[in-house]
Scaffold this active site. Sequence first.
Site, short mmCIF file in Angstrom:
data_model
loop_
_atom_site.label_atom_id
_atom_site.label_comp_id
_atom_site.label_asym_id
_atom_site.label_seq_id
_atom_site.Cartn_x
_atom_site.Cartn_y
_atom_site.Cartn_z
N ARG A 51 0.85 -1.20 0.00
CA ARG A 51 0.00 0.00 0.00
C ARG A 51 0.88 1.25 0.00
O ARG A 51 0.59 2.23 -0.66
CB ARG A 51 -0.96 0.01 1.19
CG ARG A 51 -1.68 1.36 1.31
CD ARG A 51 -2.90 1.42 2.24
NE ARG A 51 -2.92 0.48 3.32
CZ ARG A 51 -2.20 0.63 4.46
NH1 ARG A 51 -1.44 1.68 4.64
NH2 ARG A 51 -2.29 -0.29 5.38
N TYR A 103 -16.92 18.13 -13.14
CA TYR A 103 -17.33 16.73 -13.31
C TYR A 103 -18.36 16.34 -12.24
O TYR A 103 -18.20 16.69 -11.06
CB TYR A 103 -16.09 15.84 -13.23
CG TYR A 103 -16.38 14.37 -13.30
CD1 TYR A 103 -16.76 13.77 -14.49
CD2 TYR A 103 -16.31 13.57 -12.16
CE1 TYR A 103 -17.06 12.43 -14.56
CE2 TYR A 103 -16.60 12.21 -12.22
CZ TYR A 103 -16.97 11.65 -13.43
OH TYR A 103 -17.26 10.31 -13.49
N ASP A 175 -7.89 19.61 -12.78
CA ASP A 175 -8.26 18.33 -13.36
C ASP A 175 -7.87 18.40 -14.85
O ASP A 175 -8.46 19.15 -15.62
CB ASP A 175 -9.76 18.10 -13.18
CG ASP A 175 -10.23 16.74 -13.71
OD1 ASP A 175 -9.59 16.22 -14.65
OD2 ASP A 175 -11.22 16.21 -13.20
N LYS A 200 -9.49 7.62 -18.75
CA LYS A 200 -9.83 8.26 -20.01
C LYS A 200 -8.63 8.22 -20.98
O LYS A 200 -8.11 7.16 -21.23
CB LYS A 200 -10.33 9.67 -19.74
CG LYS A 200 -11.30 9.78 -18.54
CD LYS A 200 -12.64 9.08 -18.79
CE LYS A 200 -13.48 8.94 -17.51
NZ LYS A 200 -13.75 10.17 -16.80
#
Length: 395
Positions: A51, A103, A175, A200
């Site tokens: 992690r 978004y 973003d 994306k």
Amino acid sequence: MTKEEFCFETRLLHNQHKMDPVTGAVSVPIQHASTFHQFDVDQFGKYDYARSLNPTREALEDVIAELEGGVKGFAFASGMAAISTAFLLLSAGDHVVITDDVYGGTFRMVTEVLTRFGVEHTFVDMTDLEQVKQAIKPNTKAFYVETPSNPLLKVTDIKAISSMAKEIGALTFVDNTFLTPALQRPLELGADIVLHSATKFLSGHSDVVAGLAVVKDEDLAKRLGFLQNSFGAILGVQDAWLVLRGLKTLSVRLEHSQKSTLKIAEFLQSHPLIERVYYPGLDDHPHYQLQQDQAQGAGAVLSFELKSEAALRTFVSGVKIPVFAVSLGAVESILSYPAKMSHAAMPQAEREKRGIKNSLLRLSVGLENPDDLIKDFSQSLEQLGQNELVLQQGE
Ligand SMILES: *Cc1c(COP(=O)(O)O)cnc(C)c1O
């Protein structure tokens, strides 16, 4: 010639992870281990628990940091995990100024989750710098920018917002999902944190959900790294590898798609059944010049309005090539319905306030031959025109 001198396209391939130093493998190895043996009781190695750090995820984090021109990258389980973790840099009592057609998932996080933790927000039209200035409060700690915005493709001046933020000691988050570092590098324009849905364009094949963040300075890198490890929404190794593979073709994919997007935008704009086209690559777009100045292109996403929701429904059912789906930035063209998809989390009244109509479609242009897409849209619009004629005659 050093690696730093290579052009962007070359750096996508020839970076510090172009081959495995142990075996010479030309693809980053997928390291599944969750834990790492420590050879010394007191001195632990670089990797202890996956992690915290894992060599495969680390390769992706290095590559994106280098491409965005930052000091450190972080890979998360999704774009929303990256965005939400970045928001954890804020504390109760802080205030964020945020772009109004953000978004839908970010809208939901800010309005329904952060509010419960005492983080305030003000939505503004970030293309209007006066509005942004008016929204600043004594407790403003961050500006959240998405440019071009989703789904109306409004362009925000990253340099202007960043310098406004610096004046009051606040952070600028950008973003960069729509353009990627191939076309826009916000850190070079003054932003502090770049965020991505790597689902994306970065990965590009509709086969992985992933998020990335890149920061500009070491102190912020330590703080975000601490949060990544504390919150734990890290990207898995198989998915990190898929993003690394997708990245290799980022430039060629975007170049083709961007060229096609302009061609399709011009076609749609000239069609009598299309009300309006939103694409910052069209020279009559209100922010065309700003887009030219701060980025190397306008990207491969456009939106357009039909005359009514009924017209939209007929058009969508007549279109054959693009998939009709949520998401964008893939090899196949994706036609989306923002009101019911990306912005479904936004109440209708909020959508209408922002100009996101029920007759608006968003198109992410893929790698098909653009002439096929234009032919496809033509035939569907022709059908729509005939339907309307029949309706008119029936009246
Ligand atoms: C898709 C998207 C996100 C969210 O990313 P996920 O990977 O779906 O969590 C955030 N911002 C923009 C602009 C997006 O398109």
